[in-house]
Each structure stands twice: as structure tokens, then as C-alpha cells.
Design an enzyme around this catalytic site. Structure first.
Site, PDB file in Angstrom:
ATOM      1  N   LEU A 242      -1.921   6.261  -2.129  1.00  0.00           N
ATOM      2  CA  LEU A 242      -1.764   5.516  -3.377  1.00  0.00           C
ATOM      3  C   LEU A 242      -0.476   4.702  -3.372  1.00  0.00           C
ATOM      4  O   LEU A 242       0.573   5.174  -2.924  1.00  0.00           O
ATOM      5  CB  LEU A 242      -1.772   6.470  -4.574  1.00  0.00           C
ATOM      6  CG  LEU A 242      -3.027   7.330  -4.755  1.00  0.00           C
ATOM      7  CD1 LEU A 242      -2.939   8.111  -6.061  1.00  0.00           C
ATOM      8  CD2 LEU A 242      -4.289   6.478  -4.728  1.00  0.00           C
TER       9      LEU A 242
ATOM     10  N   GLY B 211      -2.558  16.054   0.300  1.00  0.00           N
ATOM     11  CA  GLY B 211      -1.302  16.472  -0.303  1.00  0.00           C
ATOM     12  C   GLY B 211      -0.659  15.312  -1.018  1.00  0.00           C
ATOM     13  O   GLY B 211      -0.808  14.155  -0.594  1.00  0.00           O
ATOM     14  N   GLY B 212       0.072  15.595  -2.105  1.00  0.00           N
ATOM     15  CA  GLY B 212       0.727  14.528  -2.848  1.00  0.00           C
ATOM     16  C   GLY B 212      -0.274  13.479  -3.296  1.00  0.00           C
ATOM     17  O   GLY B 212      -1.272  13.787  -3.963  1.00  0.00           O
ATOM     18  N   ASP B 213      -0.024  12.219  -2.952  1.00  0.00           N
ATOM     19  CA  ASP B 213      -0.913  11.123  -3.350  1.00  0.00           C
ATOM     20  C   ASP B 213      -1.695  10.592  -2.153  1.00  0.00           C
ATOM     21  O   ASP B 213      -2.054   9.415  -2.106  1.00  0.00           O
ATOM     22  CB  ASP B 213      -0.107  10.000  -4.005  1.00  0.00           C
ATOM     23  CG  ASP B 213       0.973   9.441  -3.087  1.00  0.00           C
ATOM     24  OD1 ASP B 213       1.222  10.072  -2.036  1.00  0.00           O
ATOM     25  OD2 ASP B 213       1.560   8.393  -3.416  1.00  0.00           O
ATOM     26  N   GLU B 214      -1.972  11.463  -1.179  1.00  0.00           N
ATOM     27  CA  GLU B 214      -2.684  11.049   0.030  1.00  0.00           C
ATOM     28  C   GLU B 214      -4.070  11.698   0.072  1.00  0.00           C
ATOM     29  O   GLU B 214      -4.206  12.911  -0.128  1.00  0.00           O
ATOM     30  CB  GLU B 214      -1.885  11.430   1.277  1.00  0.00           C
ATOM     31  CG  GLU B 214      -0.529  10.729   1.352  1.00  0.00           C
ATOM     32  CD  GLU B 214       0.310  11.253   2.500  1.00  0.00           C
ATOM     33  OE1 GLU B 214       0.097  12.412   2.900  1.00  0.00           O
ATOM     34  OE2 GLU B 214       1.170  10.512   2.988  1.00  0.00           O
TER      35      GLU B 214
END
Length: 698
Positions: free
Chosen positions: A301, A341-344
Site C-alpha cells: 500500500l 504483514g503490515g500493509d503488504e
């Protein structure tokens, strides 16, 4: 064999003695009652020690048994029973109570048929009563265990072709009945059609063996509700009949649901419901092994951190869930989606060619742009950069496939974001994804072959000699196979990208505490550890830390942890839980890179930390920038009012140091006179300094 003439009174007296039977003989006309010597001996008395009286036995009877014993005799004398038979307790000479079985009856009547003489025998049944009491205790525990476990008991008589269900079994199946007996075909009528054959076969299996057979199956209750049950079944042989099938039944519906939920949680991301990294890697490996063409999409993102800074973690979570829903909504059924994970995010697209990949990438870009960001972040924008890698070689490693897609994603970002790029050697970014994958793999190898080295960065306090540094931030340096030290800026991002950051953090913590636990225990110094977002999200993190502390003897109070805003944003809930558990254990917690993000003060409000480390961007130019000085002064003032320590990094000029000294801020990482050095040397110096008498310390 002795003849009848030899069976005289002495013969019968001997027989009664050998049988340990005490005789009583009661003459109703005179009231006299005779008690045999064995009767007295049974109660611990010698011959002549007891004064014979008609109510002697009643005097020795336990108060709780008298009424029942008298009533038994009266009913027999009145002709209501054929004999006297009752159990009662008699007091032994030593003071304890002896259980006896009293049996007797009328042996003589007068001319009118009225009883005039009764005789009987009493035998000691104390051991039997004790065994019964112990058996009852076992039965009570058994019944309690059954009730606690919700287990029902049933059995089927093969010869009589009858089945018997206890109350709990009837409750499980929803059967309303007053008796245990049920029709033999009742059970079959409840079986789920898909489980009928296996369940019936399992119930026949015990006929071939005496082992316990376990089976799980579904039943359909009369109201249509489907329940999962488990039965344990065993055949009980009987020489007088065909035997019985004995079984238990237990409702395991809730356990099955929890099992399914845990299985789902083990393979799916808790926030978005997409596959997690581990599940995606396994699935990708399986598809690659088939040698059928596929495409791997790496979706990162754009502007997500800015959205978090502006609107906070709640809006970020909402955005991630909305993005996941939108992406799922535009995917064909054969495509698998995961949150790495995170925005991936990542996609596995079987049988995908270039034209299909282009159409799918366009749909995903549109889906991300249309994601619901909520009213708080309605003014923000969100987009995505997508990297696509095509895989057709069954020998391709999962890490390489993802690295290629990730590298193409970097190319999309470099080209302006909100677009996609396809992997090819000509379009890879300056830092090759394949090289990063190999670097991550080399990091794992280095943990085992000794090439991963521990370094430390001392954090000094103003107003104390440099030699009395007591807190050290633990760092890691990777020695390449050629001996060159690889800086953390290269191998740590690779570790995070390929999912080994948590393993790396664990290695650093375990190694440092194993080597230097005694120094921490002595109070010579304290150690601080940086934690990645992956480590913060590890639910077993504290189990690991506590176990290492138990093994090494290092005190909780000698350990500190640093979390960055980036790591906290990735999983805010996990960060909150981590800080809470750290505080409970008296471990120090610091917020790293403080002030770099717009949500920093929100994290300070939510996390009760011990120290904050001001981001170096505010320190580098503090001597010439009034704005930076005001920011640092404000952060320091707030921190002090909250009881937090303050650490500044990237101090490279004496003027900066003087300004920070005036503010009362500690100084640390980046100070030119004290670059990172091997942790072993720092610990040795601190231990030696701590061992000196107070007056001799430099």
C-alpha cells in the site's frame, strides 16, 4: 466322617467359634439374655467381663442405630417379617465401633403361639463396611467426574436386544423419557447421514476385541440441530449371555468449533481474515511443485503510514480490512490472497498469463483506491504498488518467487506508485530482491556458524563519568562469508521482508542474556533490545523471554526493550499487550524514533513507557534550528512530567551536546567518541568498573 452322635453341643460351639459368630439367646418370659463367649470376644471382652442383661446389646449399640435395631426385632415378634436381619454398630472395649450383621428369629412359642424365645447370631462385618465406604467414595468421585465432564453412560444387552441410556445420555440426544431403557434402534435414527456408516461400523468393532474403541460422529436432534459427539466403546464378555456393549457419550460440539477456530487462526491473519505469511508460503510451495505456470503478486500500500499518522491506528486497521475485502471482491475463485504483514499483501494466481495479470492488477489498484477509509481519514488517499512475477520452474524457491515479485513492486514504487510492474532482470531495483532473499538466508546460517556478532552502543547519562555507563543498546552485525561486516541497514530489512526478523530478535536476546546474564545480575549494566514488528506480534514472545531469563539468571529489571512507531503501527494491539506485560515484569520499555510520526504522542499516551528516544532528525541540526530545539524541549518536558527518561541520538557536534546538557537530556547512539563496539568488550569494562570501590571509579 464323624457320625451324628459326635455332633453334640461342644461340636456346634466349636463351629460357631471357628466361624466367628457371636450367639445371643433371649428368653422373653424372664427377660434374661445369654451372650456367648465369642460375642464378648468380638467386642474385645474376656469371659465374665460383661454383666449379662437383656438390654446389654442395646446399651452397646451406637445411638444412631438403636431405633432401627429395635424396630427390626419388634416387626419380627409382631409377625411382620420372617426373621430379624439388620446391620448395627456395637462399641468395642477399646472405644471404637464394630459393625455387625445381626440375624435371628423366634425359636419357641407358647400354647397360644406367642413368641417366648428368640435366638440369633452376630458377625463382625467392619471390613466389609469399610470396603463399601471406600467403594462409595470411588463411586462419588466417578459420578462427580462424569458430571464435570458432561459424559453419559449407555449399554446394549446383545442377548436381550435392549439398550439403556442414563439421564446425561438422554440429555445429549434430546430424548425425553422417565426410564433408562430405550428402543434398540433409537440411536440409529439420530445419526447424521454422512457419518452413519462409520459410526455404526465403529460400534460393531468392539465385538471383535476387548479394547476400547473411540469414535466421533454427528447427530441430528429432533429440532434439526446438529451436534458433534464422541463415544468410547468396549465389549464386556459374559459367560451367561452374549455379553454387552458398554459405552460413553460426550457432546464435543464446542470443542470442535474451537478446534476449527484455532485451525483457521493458525492459517489466517487475525485482522483481515486473509491467509497469513506461513500459510501462503506453504501453499505457494505446493503450487510451484506442480510445475504449472502461476503468477505471484506482491501488493504494497502507498501512503499507508501517512494515513496512520493522520488518523491513528484504528483508522489504519479499518483501511486494511476494507482493502482486504475489496481485493477479495475482485478475485476469481482460484486466486489465493494473503496478508504478509503490515500493509503488504500477496496473491497466488494459478494459470495466469500476461494479459490476465494486467487485468487483475488493474482491478486491484481500483479496489484499493475505492477502499473505505472511514470518516476520520476520508480526506486521505490510499493507493498500491504491485509487483508481478511469473513462475513456471518447479525448482524455484518460495523465497525467490516472492523476492522477484517484491523487486518488481519496488520498481512500481520507483516509477511513481499506484501502478504495477512485472519482474524482469532489466527492471529490477538497485537492491535486488533475489540478493535480499539470499542475504536473509545467510543471516539464518550466520546464527548457527558464528558469523552473527553482538555489538553494543552505550547510552551515557549527563553529569556522570563516561566510564560509568550502565545501559547498553544491543546491536547485531553480520559477517559475510568473505569476512566483511554487513551493516544492519542491509540485512535487517531483508530479515523483515522474508519473515525471519522475529527469529533474529530471539537469537540476539538469547545470546546476549546467555553470555552476560551474570553481569546483569550483579548490576554492572543493563541491556536494551530493539524489537521488530514481527517480534511484537509474536504471541509466544513473553513465554520465550521468561524462559531465557529463568535459564540465564538475568533479572527482568536489567532488561529493556525498544519499540519503534513503525512496529507499533503494524500491530497496535500487540504493542499495547507487550508494553503491559513488560511493565508487569519490571522490564524497561522505550519508544524509539520518537517524534518522527504524527501519532507519536498518541503512542506515548497509550504506552506507559520508561524512556523515549528522540528521533535523530530533530537532533542533527538542533544547534542551528530553533524549531528543532523547541520540539526537543517540548518532548523533554512532557517526558519528565510523565516520569520518563529521555535519550537523544545522532549527536555529532559539541554544540548539540551542550544544548542537550542544558536541557537535561541523556545522549547516546551516534556520539562520535563512542561508536558501536563488540558487546563483550563493553560488558567486561562495565563489570570491571562496577567491581571497583566507589572512591576509585573514574
Amino acid at each position: 466322617m464323624a457320625d451324628k452322635k459326635n455332633r453334640n453341643g461342644e461340636f456346634w460351639e466349636l463351629a460357631l467359634e471357628r466361624a466367628h459368630l457371636g450367639v445371643w439367646d433371649w428368653d422373653l418370659r424372664t427377660g434374661d439374655c445369654f451372650y456367648s463367649a465369642m460375642w464378648s470376644h468380638m467386642l474385645g471382652y474376656g469371659e465374665g467381663e460383661l454383666v449379662e442383661a437383656s438390654d446389654l446389646w442395646l446399651q452397646l449399640t451406637h445411638p444412631d442405630d438403636r431405633k432401627r435395631a429395635v424396630a427390626s426385632g419388634e416387626r419380627h415378634i409382631a409377625g411382620l417379617t420372617d426373621s430379624i436381619e439388620t446391620e448395627l454398630r456395637l462399641k468395642h472395649k477399646s472405644g471404637h465401633w464394630v459393625w455387625v450383621l445381626d440375624r435371628g428369629g423366634v425359636v419357641e412359642r407358647d400354647a397360644e403361639g406367642r413368641p417366648v424365645r428368640l435366638m440369633g447370631v452376630q458377625t463382625d462385618i467392619t471390613k466389609q463396611k469399610q470396603a463399601e465406604a471406600e467403594l462409595e467414595q470411588v463411586n462419588v468421585r466417578f459420578r462427580l467426574a462424569l458430571a464435570a465432564s458432561g459424559t453419559g453412560i449407555w449399554h446394549h444387552d446383545l442377548a436381550a436386544r435392549k439398550s439403556y441410556w442414563d439421564e446425561r445420555t438422554r440429555e445429549i440426544f434430546g430424548v425425553v423419557a422417565e426410564t433408562d431403557e430405550v428402543s434398540q434402534d433409537l440411536w440409529h435414527s439420530y445419526l447424521h447421514p454422512d457419518d452413519r456408516a462409520d459410526a455404526e461400523r465403529a460400534h460393531l468393532a468392539p465385538l471383535q476385541t476387548q479394547k476400547v474403541v473411540a469414535v466421533q460422529y454427528r447427530i441430528i436432534k429432533r429440532d434439526g440441530e446438529i451436534r458433534h459427539v464422541e463415544s468410547l466403546i468396549r465389549f464386556i464378555a459374559d459367560a451367561q449371555s452374549s455379553g454387552q456393549i458398554l459405552g460413553t457419550v460426550r457432546d464435543i460440539t464446542e470443542a470442535k468449533q474451537r478446534e476449527q477456530e484455532l485451525a483457521h487462526a493458525a492459517h489466517h491473519d487475525a485482522l483481515t481474515g486473509l491467509l497469513n505469511r506461513a500459510a501462503f508460503d506453504r501453499l505457494l510451495a505446493e503450487h510451484i511443485a506442480t510445475a504449472r505456470p502461476l503468477a505471484v503478486f506482491y501488493v504494497d500500500l502507498d501512503y499507508f503510514k501517512a494515513l496512520n499518522d493522520f488518523a491513528g491506528h484504528a483508522a489504519g486497521d479499518l483501511a486494511l480490512k476494507s482493502v482486504a475485502e475489496r481485493i477479495l471482491g475482485c478475485l476469481p475463485p482460484s486466486v489465493h490472497a494473503a496478508r504478509l504483514g503490515g500493509d503488504e499483501f500477496a496473491l497466488l494466481v494459478p494459470g495466469c498469463d500476461a494479459a490476465q495479470a494486467e487485468r487483475l492488477a488493474g482491478a486491484i489498484l481500483a479496489a484499493v483506491r475505492d477502499a473505505d477509509l472511514g470518516s476520520t481519514a476520508a480526506s486521505r488517499k490510499l493507493a498500491a504498488s504491485i509487483g508481478i512475477a511469473f513462475v513456471a520452474d518447479e525448482n524455484t524457491a518460495v523465497a525467490d518467487a516472492l523476492a522477484c515479485a517484491d523487486d518488481a513492486c519496488y520498481a512500481a514504487k520507483a516509477a511513481g506508485r499506484n501502478r504495477f510492474a512485472v519482474f524482469s532482470p532489466e527492471t529490477t531495483s538497485g537492491s535486488s530482491g533475489l540478493n535480499a532473499a539470499r542475504l536473509a538466508a545467510d543471516t539464518v546460517d550466520a546464527m548457527e556458524d558464528g558469523r552473527l556478532k553482538l555489538f553494543g552502543q552505550e547510552i551515557h547519562r549527563l553529569g556522570t563519568p563516561l566510564q560509568e555507563s550502565r545501559h547498553v543498546e544491543v546491536l547485531a552485525r553480520l559477517a559475510g562469508r568473505n569476512g566483511r561486516l554487513i551493516p544492519p541497514g542491509e540485512f535487517i530489512p531483508a530479515a523483515e521482508r522474508f519473515g525471519i526478523a522475529s527469529r533474529l530478535d530471539r537469537w540476539i536476546i538469547r545470546t546476549a542474556l546467555s553470555l552476560h546474564g551474570p553481569a546483569l545480575k550483579s548490576g554492572a549494566l543493563t541491556l536494551g533490545f530493539n524489537l521488530s514488528a514481527q517480534t511484537l506480534s509474536d504471541p509466544q514472545l513473553w513465554d520465550f523471554v521468561d524462559a531465557v531469563i529463568d535459564e540465564t539468571g538475568a533479572p527482568h529489571s536489567g532488561i529493556g526493550f525498544e519499540i519503534t512507531e513503525t512496529a507499533a503501527v503494524t500491530n497496535f494491539t500487540a504493542a499495547e499487550q507487550f508494553v503491559r506485560k513488560a511493565r508487569e515484569r519490571r522490564c524497561r520499555v522505550s519508544l524509539d524514533d520518537f517524534g518522527a510520526g504524527m501519532s507519536s504522542f498518541e503512542y506515548l499516551r497509550r504506552f506507559p513507557v520508561d524512556a523515549i528516544k528522540i528521533d535523530g532528525s530533530f537532533i542533527e541540526h538542533i544547534a542551528v534550528s530553533r524549531f528543532d530545539r523547541e520540539i526537543v524541549s517540548a518532548i523533554s518536558g512532557i517526558a519528565r512530567s510523565l516520569g520518563c527518561s529521555v535519550v537523544a541520538e545522532k549527536i555529532e557536534e559539541q554544540d548539540s551536546l551542550d544544548i542537550l546538557r542544558d536541557m537535561g537530556v541523556a545522549f547516546g547512539q551516534g556520539f562520535l567518541l563512542h561508536r558501536p563496539e563488540p558487546l563483550q568488550a563493553i560488558v567486561a569494562r562495565a563489570s570491571a568498573q562496577a567491581a571497583l570501590p566507589a572512591g576509585r571509579r573514574a
